[in-house]
Design an enzyme around this catalytic site. Structure first.
Site, PDB file in Angstrom:
ATOM      1  N   CYS A 187       0.026 222.930  24.891  1.00  0.00           N
ATOM      2  CA  CYS A 187      -0.821 222.626  23.758  1.00  0.00           C
ATOM      3  C   CYS A 187       0.207 223.289  22.497  1.00  0.00           C
ATOM      4  O   CYS A 187       0.346 224.408  22.418  1.00  0.00           O
ATOM      5  CB  CYS A 187      -2.249 223.375  23.833  1.00  0.00           C
ATOM      6  SG  CYS A 187      -3.303 222.854  22.262  1.00  0.00           S
ATOM      7  N   LEU A 188       0.042 222.508  21.506  1.00  0.00           N
ATOM      8  CA  LEU A 188       0.780 223.127  20.021  1.00  0.00           C
ATOM      9  C   LEU A 188      -0.017 224.391  19.640  1.00  0.00           C
ATOM     10  O   LEU A 188       0.546 225.017  18.793  1.00  0.00           O
ATOM     11  CB  LEU A 188       0.745 221.862  19.123  1.00  0.00           C
ATOM     12  CG  LEU A 188       1.763 220.822  19.287  1.00  0.00           C
ATOM     13  CD1 LEU A 188       1.677 219.891  18.305  1.00  0.00           C
ATOM     14  CD2 LEU A 188       3.280 221.311  19.408  1.00  0.00           C
ATOM     15  N   HIS A 240     -10.591 219.462  22.712  1.00  0.00           N
ATOM     16  CA  HIS A 240     -10.499 220.178  21.337  1.00  0.00           C
ATOM     17  C   HIS A 240     -11.614 219.893  20.186  1.00  0.00           C
ATOM     18  O   HIS A 240     -12.306 220.750  19.741  1.00  0.00           O
ATOM     19  CB  HIS A 240      -9.161 219.754  20.664  1.00  0.00           C
ATOM     20  CG  HIS A 240      -8.110 220.414  21.122  1.00  0.00           C
ATOM     21  ND1 HIS A 240      -7.888 221.787  20.817  1.00  0.00           N
ATOM     22  CD2 HIS A 240      -6.758 219.865  21.769  1.00  0.00           C
ATOM     23  CE1 HIS A 240      -6.653 222.371  21.299  1.00  0.00           C
ATOM     24  NE2 HIS A 240      -5.961 221.095  21.794  1.00  0.00           N
ATOM     25  N   GLN A 260      -6.797 221.070  15.273  1.00  0.00           N
ATOM     26  CA  GLN A 260      -5.645 222.097  15.320  1.00  0.00           C
ATOM     27  C   GLN A 260      -4.957 222.005  13.841  1.00  0.00           C
ATOM     28  O   GLN A 260      -3.889 222.817  13.832  1.00  0.00           O
ATOM     29  CB  GLN A 260      -4.929 221.383  16.243  1.00  0.00           C
ATOM     30  CG  GLN A 260      -5.089 221.461  17.815  1.00  0.00           C
ATOM     31  CD  GLN A 260      -4.266 220.891  18.565  1.00  0.00           C
ATOM     32  OE1 GLN A 260      -4.219 219.440  19.205  1.00  0.00           O
ATOM     33  NE2 GLN A 260      -3.344 221.560  18.934  1.00  0.00           N
ATOM     34  N   HIS A 303      -7.622 216.143  27.158  1.00  0.00           N
ATOM     35  CA  HIS A 303      -7.045 217.408  26.819  1.00  0.00           C
ATOM     36  C   HIS A 303      -7.615 217.721  25.365  1.00  0.00           C
ATOM     37  O   HIS A 303      -8.242 218.448  24.642  1.00  0.00           O
ATOM     38  CB  HIS A 303      -5.694 217.479  26.672  1.00  0.00           C
ATOM     39  CG  HIS A 303      -4.785 218.745  26.085  1.00  0.00           C
ATOM     40  ND1 HIS A 303      -4.443 219.781  26.589  1.00  0.00           N
ATOM     41  CD2 HIS A 303      -4.990 219.012  24.836  1.00  0.00           C
ATOM     42  CE1 HIS A 303      -4.032 220.864  25.600  1.00  0.00           C
ATOM     43  NE2 HIS A 303      -4.475 220.130  24.438  1.00  0.00           N
ATOM     44  N   GLU A 304      -7.367 216.213  24.494  1.00  0.00           N
ATOM     45  CA  GLU A 304      -7.677 216.302  23.273  1.00  0.00           C
ATOM     46  C   GLU A 304      -9.053 216.179  22.790  1.00  0.00           C
ATOM     47  O   GLU A 304      -9.610 216.809  22.051  1.00  0.00           O
ATOM     48  CB  GLU A 304      -7.010 215.379  22.396  1.00  0.00           C
ATOM     49  CG  GLU A 304      -5.321 215.039  22.504  1.00  0.00           C
ATOM     50  CD  GLU A 304      -4.837 216.334  21.952  1.00  0.00           C
ATOM     51  OE1 GLU A 304      -3.401 216.764  22.546  1.00  0.00           O
ATOM     52  OE2 GLU A 304      -5.366 217.273  21.167  1.00  0.00           O
ATOM     53  N   GLY A 313       0.301 214.871  21.463  1.00  0.00           N
ATOM     54  CA  GLY A 313      -1.242 214.743  21.284  1.00  0.00           C
ATOM     55  C   GLY A 313      -1.480 215.939  20.203  1.00  0.00           C
ATOM     56  O   GLY A 313      -0.893 216.817  20.287  1.00  0.00           O
TER      57      GLY A 313
HETATM   58  C1  Y12 Z   1       7.121 226.855  22.337  1.00  0.00           C
HETATM   59  C2  Y12 Z   1       6.347 225.528  22.215  1.00  0.00           C
HETATM   60  O1  Y12 Z   1       5.433 225.703  21.116  1.00  0.00           O
HETATM   61  O2  Y12 Z   1       6.573 224.346  23.089  1.00  0.00           O
HETATM   62  C3  Y12 Z   1       5.519 223.622  23.081  1.00  0.00           C
HETATM   63  C4  Y12 Z   1       4.303 223.533  23.689  1.00  0.00           C
HETATM   64  C5  Y12 Z   1       3.447 222.372  23.767  1.00  0.00           C
HETATM   65  C6  Y12 Z   1       4.046 221.373  23.057  1.00  0.00           C
HETATM   66  C7  Y12 Z   1       3.336 220.089  23.043  1.00  0.00           C
HETATM   67  C8  Y12 Z   1       2.019 219.980  23.718  1.00  0.00           C
HETATM   68  C9  Y12 Z   1       1.226 218.828  23.409  1.00  0.00           C
HETATM   69  O3  Y12 Z   1       1.658 217.881  22.655  1.00  0.00           O
HETATM   70  N1  Y12 Z   1       0.072 218.734  24.250  1.00  0.00           N
HETATM   71  C10 Y12 Z   1      -0.856 217.576  24.073  1.00  0.00           C
HETATM   72  C11 Y12 Z   1      -2.026 217.610  25.127  1.00  0.00           C
HETATM   73  C12 Y12 Z   1      -1.307 217.106  26.400  1.00  0.00           C
HETATM   74  C13 Y12 Z   1      -1.144 218.240  27.487  1.00  0.00           C
HETATM   75  C14 Y12 Z   1      -0.659 217.689  28.658  1.00  0.00           C
HETATM   76  C15 Y12 Z   1      -0.074 216.318  28.826  1.00  0.00           C
HETATM   77  C16 Y12 Z   1      -0.312 215.276  27.880  1.00  0.00           C
HETATM   78  C17 Y12 Z   1      -0.954 215.683  26.681  1.00  0.00           C
HETATM   79  C18 Y12 Z   1       5.358 221.138  22.353  1.00  0.00           C
HETATM   80  C19 Y12 Z   1       6.063 222.711  22.176  1.00  0.00           C
HETATM   81  O4  Y12 Z   1       7.365 222.475  21.579  1.00  0.00           O
HETATM   82  C20 Y12 Z   1       8.349 222.121  22.159  1.00  0.00           C
HETATM   83  C21 Y12 Z   1       9.377 222.437  21.319  1.00  0.00           C
HETATM   84  O5  Y12 Z   1       8.217 221.835  23.279  1.00  0.00           O
HETATM   85 CO    CO Z   2      -4.200 220.760  22.660  1.00  0.00          CO
END
Ligand code: Y12
Ligand code: CO
Length: 173
Positions: free
Chosen positions: A95-96, A141, A50, A137-138, A45
């Site tokens: 969260c990214l 933001h 962001q 969550h989004e 997401g």
């Molecule tokens: C080190 C680092 O950046 O780790 C991360 C952290 C978050 C994310 C992505 C988070 C994400 O897409 N969140 C969207 C919102 C959401 C949160 C919970 C459930 C549904 C939607 C990716 C990461 O990178 C890796 C390689 O896993």
């Molecule tokens: Co986020």
């Protein structure tokens, strides 16, 4: 093309996002750039703020049963309004914009959202499970809110300590 992701504690993440008025070619290109950015960073997401655009635009692409993110499943949600919400659920969110930190957050179990698609057509989404969590969550933001702001005092303290350590490790200091 990939856009740089703004990360905590950058103040820009606290900005309020404005509604989209023109569903034009520029918006479509921006949506495609958001998609490239989210996929390249292993996200499921992403909200426009962001990537430093205070627009009410968010995208969600949940993995399927095989753990693949099919672009055909991509949701592009513009000017969203929650019209119904129900129940309570907890999920360990990430969260990214807060890389490397994950915490349990309380959300509505189900939400019904009215929004516009990339052509400006009114859509309604009834979400539960992971999709419901992602939408909430989004949408936070778009109001300048990060999931870490929903933590209890003690867990927020834990985050602040942990995050400083993660940032130091990143800088290799
Ligand atoms: C080190 C680092 O950046 O780790 C991360 C952290 C978050 C994310 C992505 C988070 C994400 O897409 N969140 C969207 C919102 C959401 C949160 C919970 C459930 C549904 C939607 C990716 C990461 O990178 C890796 C390689 O896993
Ligand atoms: Co986020």
């Amino acid at each position: 093309m990939q856009l740089p992701i703004v990360t905590y504690p950058d103040k820009r993440l606290k900005q309020l996002s404005e509604p989209v008025e023109r569903f034009d070619e520029a918006l479509h290109t921006f949506l495609d750039d958001m998609y490239d950015t989210m996929i390249a960073s292993n996200g499921i997401g992403l909200a426009a703020i962001q990537v430093a655009k205070p627009l009410q635009v968010l995208i969600i692409n949940l993995p399927d049963e095989q753990g693949e993110q099919e672009r055909s499943e991509l949701l592009e949600i513009i000017n969203p309004q929650i019209v119904l919400s129900d129940g309570t659920t907890f999920y360990q969110e990430g969260c990214l914009s807060v890389p490397g930190f994950y915490e349990d957050v309380e959300r509505f179990e189900t939400v019904t959202v009215s929004y516009r698609d990339r052509h400006g057509n009114e859509q309604v989404l009834e979400a539960d499970g992971l999709l419901s969590v992602a939408v909430q969550h989004e949408m936070d933001h778009l109001a300048g809110k990060l999931f870490i702001e929903k933590l209890s005092y003690t867990r927020r303290k834990k985050f602040e300590k942990e995050y400083k350590r993660i940032q130091k490790e990143k800088k290799g200091s």
